[in-house]
Design a protein around this motif. Sequence first.
Motif, PDB file in Angstrom:
ATOM      1  N   GLY A   1      40.889  26.821  38.087  1.00  0.00           N
ATOM      2  CA  GLY A   1      41.518  25.664  37.474  1.00  0.00           C
ATOM      3  C   GLY A   1      41.543  24.425  38.336  1.00  0.00           C
ATOM      4  O   GLY A   1      41.992  23.362  37.887  1.00  0.00           O
TER       5      GLY A   1
ATOM      6  N   ALA B   1      37.362  27.668  22.992  1.00  0.00           N
ATOM      7  CA  ALA B   1      37.465  28.533  24.165  1.00  0.00           C
ATOM      8  C   ALA B   1      37.211  29.993  23.814  1.00  0.00           C
ATOM      9  O   ALA B   1      36.561  30.736  24.575  1.00  0.00           O
ATOM     10  CB  ALA B   1      38.843  28.378  24.806  1.00  0.00           C
TER      11      ALA B   1
ATOM     12  N   LYS C   1      32.050  23.251  27.266  1.00  0.00           N
ATOM     13  CA  LYS C   1      33.460  23.632  27.206  1.00  0.00           C
ATOM     14  C   LYS C   1      33.894  24.274  28.526  1.00  0.00           C
ATOM     15  O   LYS C   1      34.967  23.951  29.067  1.00  0.00           O
ATOM     16  CB  LYS C   1      33.690  24.614  26.052  1.00  0.00           C
ATOM     17  CG  LYS C   1      35.138  25.090  25.924  1.00  0.00           C
ATOM     18  CD  LYS C   1      36.083  23.936  25.614  1.00  0.00           C
ATOM     19  CE  LYS C   1      37.503  24.431  25.390  1.00  0.00           C
ATOM     20  NZ  LYS C   1      38.439  23.312  25.096  1.00  0.00           N
TER      21      LYS C   1
ATOM     22  N   GLU D   1      43.400  30.075  29.639  1.00  0.00           N
ATOM     23  CA  GLU D   1      42.547  29.185  28.838  1.00  0.00           C
ATOM     24  C   GLU D   1      42.029  29.821  27.561  1.00  0.00           C
ATOM     25  O   GLU D   1      41.356  29.157  26.766  1.00  0.00           O
ATOM     26  CB  GLU D   1      41.363  28.700  29.686  1.00  0.00           C
ATOM     27  CG  GLU D   1      41.776  27.914  30.926  1.00  0.00           C
ATOM     28  CD  GLU D   1      42.554  26.654  30.590  1.00  0.00           C
ATOM     29  OE1 GLU D   1      42.340  26.093  29.487  1.00  0.00           O
ATOM     30  OE2 GLU D   1      43.376  26.219  31.416  1.00  0.00           O
TER      31      GLU D   1
ATOM     32  N   LEU E   1      36.753  23.043  31.329  1.00  0.00           N
ATOM     33  CA  LEU E   1      37.850  23.888  31.798  1.00  0.00           C
ATOM     34  C   LEU E   1      37.844  24.028  33.323  1.00  0.00           C
ATOM     35  O   LEU E   1      38.899  23.992  33.958  1.00  0.00           O
ATOM     36  CB  LEU E   1      37.746  25.283  31.154  1.00  0.00           C
ATOM     37  CG  LEU E   1      37.903  25.354  29.628  1.00  0.00           C
ATOM     38  CD1 LEU E   1      37.648  26.776  29.137  1.00  0.00           C
ATOM     39  CD2 LEU E   1      39.295  24.883  29.212  1.00  0.00           C
TER      40      LEU E   1
END
Length: 606
Positions: free
Chosen positions: A581, A483, A542, A511, A546
């Motif tokens: 999110g 991240a 990635k 995150e 997320l």
Amino acid sequence: MDAQGRGRAENIDPADQWVLNPQTGDYELRLSPSAEQSAPQTGTPQTGTPQTGVPGPRRAAPRRGAPRPADPQQSTPQEGAPRPGARGPERPGSRGGGREQVPGQRRRRAAQPEAAGSRRKGKTKKKSTGKRILAWTGGTVAFVVVAAGVGGYLYYQHLNGNITSVSDDGAGTGGFSKDRAINILLVGTDERSGDGNKGYGDEGSVGHADTTILLHVSKDRSNATALSIPRDLITDIPDCPTKQDDGSTKTIPGSQKVRFNESLGQNERTPSCVMRTVTQITGIELDHFMVADFNAVKTLSSAVDGVDVCLAKDFDDPKSHLKLPAGKHSIEGEEALAFVRTRYTVGTGGDLSRIQLQQQFLSSLMRKLKSKGTLTSPKKIISLAEAGTKALTVDSKIDDIMKLRDLGMELGKFDMKNLTFATTPVVDNPAEKKPVTVVLNKAKSDELFSMLREDVSLTEVKKQEKKEKAAVAARLKGPRAEAGDVRVDVYNGSERIGAAQETLSWLQNTEGVTKSSQLGNAGKQGKTTVEYSAGQADEARKLADLMGLPAAALKPGKSEKNAQGLPAIVLTLGADFKGAGVPVKAPSKAPEGIQKVGADKTVCAK
């Protein structure tokens, strides 16, 4: 036709003068010997009065200074289009990317003569007769009838003269495109004024959005969904900027917690306001709209010599005046209109039951339109072209018979067995002791709207573009970066104020994506996307994990340089953004219990 053209030609049915050329698949104008001597060649205007049995164009008053609408293929915003040059901090209400504004209100399109010699001679590309026409109708509406290939300069002018158009006031995408999914808004109004619409009570009413269908045709044209939106749905109607006859713009104030059908007609609202309301409800951007009144159902059903319907019981509705015994029937004209207006003797007697009846009618009409008996009959095709162009009001970006033809060819590619009629999931309005209105069933409607936004079919599609789907799915396969190594610039294309800043804070503080920044607003975008270069695939995967993004959201190509001059992937939030999110992945199948039926199924109304 003037006096010189009368005589033998005056009693000839125009349809009888159009003959199928087996070499080209086109219907060609064949005049009588005397008319041929004085008629202009197809596509080449000449001086003098044409001698033909085909009626000339309906006259329309040209608008001064009105620009010709841009070609839909050129005006369509594409995913990943360049963002506005200004990249300051995100400001509430600011938007990037303008749309062409077409001035003027409802009008008949003036015929545009084709330039002499513009039609090339020589090789003629063969086309499938089965794809020569698209004919739809929607609820009390007709989807659109386009006779593609019914060539001829004079008839082309005449059909253009039939078309009525209204500006979309920037509420749409700017036009459909062949390389993405197509979303068309089909509206049936219960307006009681005008020819063919009187005698149904409440005479003189400006009408409402009585029947509304969102037609979604998949990107690969393998399937389609026709989603009905109940007229009694309680919703908010947004402010609607609307072009006036003098070219100025007037904003019609919005309304809160009113019936959906008030989005048209009431308070001078035009079809563009229905577009804005549907987009606000579903999160789906619309390409075009088509509107029709009571008369459309009568003329289109008669043009195909009747629509087959099935009743599981006797129907006797005193309001719509439909009186039919149980069994199978072929209906047209006034009887067809009575059928789609009936609700008191079907199901529970409400609007949701009437929607099912209308969907049965539409399915049957479409099967009739795609039948050999229709597609190979010049007489029926010309009748449909006449009825369709006269019955519909379209947005000004498709106010030309050739643009309608192009749209029709795209919409006609899917197989009928892969068209699903569905109804927006709703529940009785809890604010009413005796509910007469409905509200969204949020859990189910959100899933259904998400499927349409993500181009997921409601029916099992046998013919899929497997290679393309596999290639898209492969974008999520491979290693992921840490991240802290993901460098990303965030833009807001969702029109949700503060979405980019909200996402930035979440990425950095929750995150650990510390190498991130937000650069303000992008142009309005339907779906959230991640653009990246080949060397940033690990970072893109990635970020997709997320954010809860599907593989289709990843757009390989070019990245950009951030404020420090370092390469950064670009995250643009779209209308599908639900919150930082919150995953935006669409479900793989329709939620349980929604009302849906395949267009290839014959269902008897109860």
